[in-house]
Motif scaffolding. Sequence first.
Motif, PDB file in Angstrom:
ATOM      1  N   VAL A   1     -78.547 -44.455  62.591  1.00 21.34           N
ATOM      2  CA  VAL A   1     -79.603 -43.716  61.892  1.00 21.34           C
ATOM      3  C   VAL A   1     -79.914 -44.445  60.591  1.00 21.34           C
ATOM      4  N   LEU A   2     -81.173 -44.783  60.393  1.00 20.31           N
ATOM      5  CA  LEU A   2     -81.602 -45.471  59.175  1.00 20.31           C
ATOM      6  C   LEU A   2     -82.165 -44.494  58.150  1.00 20.31           C
TER       7      LEU A   2
ATOM      8  N   PRO B   1     -83.573 -40.106  57.798  1.00 22.19           N
ATOM      9  CA  PRO B   1     -83.384 -39.912  56.348  1.00 22.19           C
ATOM     10  C   PRO B   1     -81.928 -40.154  55.945  1.00 22.19           C
ATOM     11  N   ALA B   2     -81.711 -40.292  54.659  1.00 24.73           N
ATOM     12  CA  ALA B   2     -80.383 -40.631  54.151  1.00 24.73           C
ATOM     13  C   ALA B   2     -79.355 -39.551  54.471  1.00 24.73           C
ATOM     14  N   TRP B   3     -79.748 -38.276  54.352  1.00 21.23           N
ATOM     15  CA  TRP B   3     -78.788 -37.192  54.585  1.00 21.23           C
ATOM     16  C   TRP B   3     -78.295 -37.180  56.032  1.00 21.23           C
ATOM     17  N   LEU B   4     -79.201 -37.516  56.965  1.00 19.32           N
ATOM     18  CA  LEU B   4     -78.799 -37.547  58.367  1.00 19.32           C
ATOM     19  C   LEU B   4     -77.916 -38.754  58.642  1.00 19.32           C
ATOM     20  N   ARG B   5     -78.217 -39.870  57.996  1.00 18.73           N
ATOM     21  CA  ARG B   5     -77.378 -41.060  58.123  1.00 18.73           C
ATOM     22  C   ARG B   5     -75.963 -40.749  57.634  1.00 18.73           C
ATOM     23  N   ASP B   6     -75.850 -40.082  56.467  1.00 18.10           N
ATOM     24  CA  ASP B   6     -74.535 -39.727  55.928  1.00 18.10           C
ATOM     25  C   ASP B   6     -73.797 -38.759  56.858  1.00 18.10           C
ATOM     26  N   GLN B   7     -74.549 -37.834  57.435  1.00 19.83           N
ATOM     27  CA  GLN B   7     -73.927 -36.849  58.323  1.00 19.83           C
ATOM     28  C   GLN B   7     -73.388 -37.514  59.582  1.00 19.83           C
ATOM     29  N   MET B   8     -74.165 -38.425  60.165  1.00 23.59           N
ATOM     30  CA  MET B   8     -73.708 -39.135  61.357  1.00 23.59           C
ATOM     31  C   MET B   8     -72.515 -40.038  61.029  1.00 23.59           C
ATOM     32  N   LYS B   9     -72.534 -40.594  59.828  1.00 28.19           N
ATOM     33  CA  LYS B   9     -71.400 -41.412  59.393  1.00 28.19           C
ATOM     34  C   LYS B   9     -70.135 -40.576  59.311  1.00 28.19           C
ATOM     35  N   GLN B  10     -70.259 -39.349  58.798  1.00 25.38           N
ATOM     36  CA  GLN B  10     -69.108 -38.464  58.679  1.00 25.38           C
ATOM     37  C   GLN B  10     -68.578 -38.073  60.061  1.00 25.38           C
ATOM     38  N   VAL B  11     -69.480 -37.871  61.021  1.00 29.01           N
ATOM     39  CA  VAL B  11     -69.054 -37.574  62.394  1.00 29.01           C
ATOM     40  C   VAL B  11     -68.211 -38.728  62.932  1.00 29.01           C
ATOM     41  N   GLY B  12     -68.667 -39.968  62.686  1.00 31.88           N
ATOM     42  CA  GLY B  12     -67.904 -41.132  63.128  1.00 31.88           C
ATOM     43  C   GLY B  12     -66.535 -41.204  62.485  1.00 31.88           C
ATOM     44  N   ILE B  13     -66.469 -40.890  61.194  1.00 32.36           N
ATOM     45  CA  ILE B  13     -65.187 -40.901  60.489  1.00 32.36           C
ATOM     46  C   ILE B  13     -64.249 -39.853  61.071  1.00 32.36           C
ATOM     47  N   ASN B  14     -64.783 -38.647  61.327  1.00 36.24           N
ATOM     48  CA  ASN B  14     -63.954 -37.582  61.888  1.00 36.24           C
ATOM     49  C   ASN B  14     -63.454 -37.930  63.290  1.00 36.24           C
ATOM     50  N   LEU B  15     -64.319 -38.570  64.092  1.00 35.21           N
ATOM     51  CA  LEU B  15     -63.889 -38.989  65.427  1.00 35.21           C
ATOM     52  C   LEU B  15     -62.763 -40.021  65.348  1.00 35.21           C
TER      53      LEU B  15
END
Length: 321
Positions: A296-297, A299-313
Amino acid sequence: MTRNRKTRSSSKSNAATLFNRYVWLVDTIYRAGRITFEEINERWQRSSLNETSEELPLKTFHNHKNAIQQMFDINIECDRRGGYLYYIEHAEDMEQGGVRTWLLNTFAVNHLINESHHLKRRILFEEIPSGQRFLTQIIEAMRDNRTLEMTYQSFWNDTAHTFEVAPYCVKVFRQRWYVVACSTSDDRLRIYALDRIRELRTSEHLFVLPKDFDPQAYFADSFGIAVDEDYKPEQIKVRVSGIQRQYIRTLPLHASQQETKITDDSSIFEFYLRPTLDFQQELISQAANTDEWVEVLEPAWLRDQMKQVGINLAKAHNGTL
């Protein structure tokens, strides 16, 4: 009484036969593009619907043509200067989806299977369990503008609740049927999954469908079935690598999808929609291929949210959660 039942049964059988003939005729002309009456007649004599291999009278053909226009809003025209060739007017509209296309495709496939008995076990379909029990009753209530008394239990509640709703439209998504209905108690639109309905009763109460309610517009900014006003529609940019972009190209995630930049190893897809939870889940499923990636490029908030999902996984699979 017995004679009346036989009469009704015979009437239903005749209606079903005519309906199948209409669908066969539309499908035959649509697939041919342009076709003479003689060619239609030849194909009719070979059809499994024609058990006696009888010819199709020209008068019957025109009667069917007129009935098709009334029933499906499909016009069968004749190009007299081109050799009396019959064709579907505005055939391109048939490819734009909607209940008319779905209905015709369903019957066309069913007819093809019936003509190829030896292939039946080799053609597999997805089942939609939720559509078998309540769908007909809901559609009949929509047709008659009658409210429904529904006993419903969502996945979030331990108990079921009973209430009255006015059914506006139905939609299928990911092997589940849903009904968009207006609660008679607070006049709010909500979406109910048919597989979570426990009991359903058609009431004697009538409702008026608002003239400004447009089912297509209602879901226009949504990925799937979720219309969550907490998420405003916004521009979303996603970079997809490798072969995965081929899947997204051939089966777009949303009507607004555009492929705006292509390189040797990736593409950027842009969407305008509500980035609801179901859309986020879809992005995660698209990213499940470990050899490729979905990023995700904006919006920034969605990019951060997807990044957090990856970290949690990663934490979960490393045993650090």
